[in-house]
Write a protein that holds these residues in place. Structure first.
Motif, short mmCIF file in Angstrom:
data_model
loop_
_atom_site.label_atom_id
_atom_site.label_comp_id
_atom_site.label_asym_id
_atom_site.label_seq_id
_atom_site.Cartn_x
_atom_site.Cartn_y
_atom_site.Cartn_z
N LYS A 1 0.78 -1.28 0.12
CA LYS A 1 -0.10 -0.03 0.01
C LYS A 1 0.95 1.46 0.09
O LYS A 1 0.48 2.39 -0.72
N ARG A 2 1.98 1.02 0.79
CA ARG A 2 2.78 2.42 0.88
C ARG A 2 4.27 2.11 0.93
O ARG A 2 4.99 1.93 1.63
N GLN A 3 4.79 2.27 -0.39
CA GLN A 3 6.26 1.89 -0.65
C GLN A 3 7.23 3.02 0.13
O GLN A 3 8.54 2.52 0.21
N ASP A 4 6.59 4.20 0.43
CA ASP A 4 7.69 4.95 1.01
C ASP A 4 8.12 4.42 2.25
O ASP A 4 9.18 5.08 3.00
N LEU A 5 7.31 3.60 2.98
CA LEU A 5 7.68 3.13 4.42
C LEU A 5 8.64 1.96 4.39
O LEU A 5 9.04 1.19 5.57
N GLY B 1 -1.42 8.33 7.85
CA GLY B 1 -1.30 8.78 6.49
C GLY B 1 0.07 9.76 6.37
O GLY B 1 -0.15 10.83 5.80
N VAL B 2 0.95 9.59 7.35
CA VAL B 2 2.21 10.39 7.03
C VAL B 2 3.01 9.91 6.19
O VAL B 2 3.33 8.73 6.07
N TYR B 3 3.54 10.92 5.28
CA TYR B 3 4.28 10.37 4.00
C TYR B 3 5.68 10.92 4.23
O TYR B 3 5.92 12.00 5.06
N TYR B 4 6.55 10.39 4.08
CA TYR B 4 8.08 10.65 4.37
C TYR B 4 8.80 11.14 3.12
O TYR B 4 8.59 10.44 1.95
N LYS B 5 9.33 12.27 2.97
CA LYS B 5 10.11 12.65 1.85
C LYS B 5 11.35 12.14 1.54
O LYS B 5 12.10 11.77 2.55
#
Length: 97
Positions: free
Chosen positions: A13-17, A90-94
């Motif tokens: 669902k969230r590849q940034d994690l 829903g926190v996204y990391y840059k």
């Protein structure tokens, strides 16, 4: 096993994690291995044989007198916990690029 399955679900669902979770899992595993090594090789070398009941199970293998099941639990737990808050809120990391 549950921690690993949930981690893979969140990764899809969230590849940034993914990077956050792997760094946390490796760091936690490293710290845990150091603590386990001191406790169960220096202070209490016969603990697992006496109380651990890990002679027969399929995860009863040991590395440095530390059961693999313990290593897998710490790794998968840290992997899930490190990204669960970001996923849930829903926190996204840059990226640093």
């Amino acid at each position: 096993m549950t921690f690993l399955v949930l981690s893979i679900y969140i990764w899809k669902k969230r590849q940034d994690l993914i990077k956050v979770s792997l760094i946390s899992a490796i760091a936690t595993l490293t710290i845990s291995l150091l603590i386990y090594y001191i406790n169960f090789n220096i202070l209490f070398p016969h603990f697992w044989d006496t109380y651990g009941m890990l002679n027969k199970p399929y995860l009863g293998y040991k590395i440095l007198n530390i059961p693999i099941s313990e290593m897998l639990w710490h790794f998968s737990w840290a992997m899930l916990c490190s990204m669960f808050h970001g996923f849930r809120n829903g926190v996204y990391y840059k990226s640093q690029t």
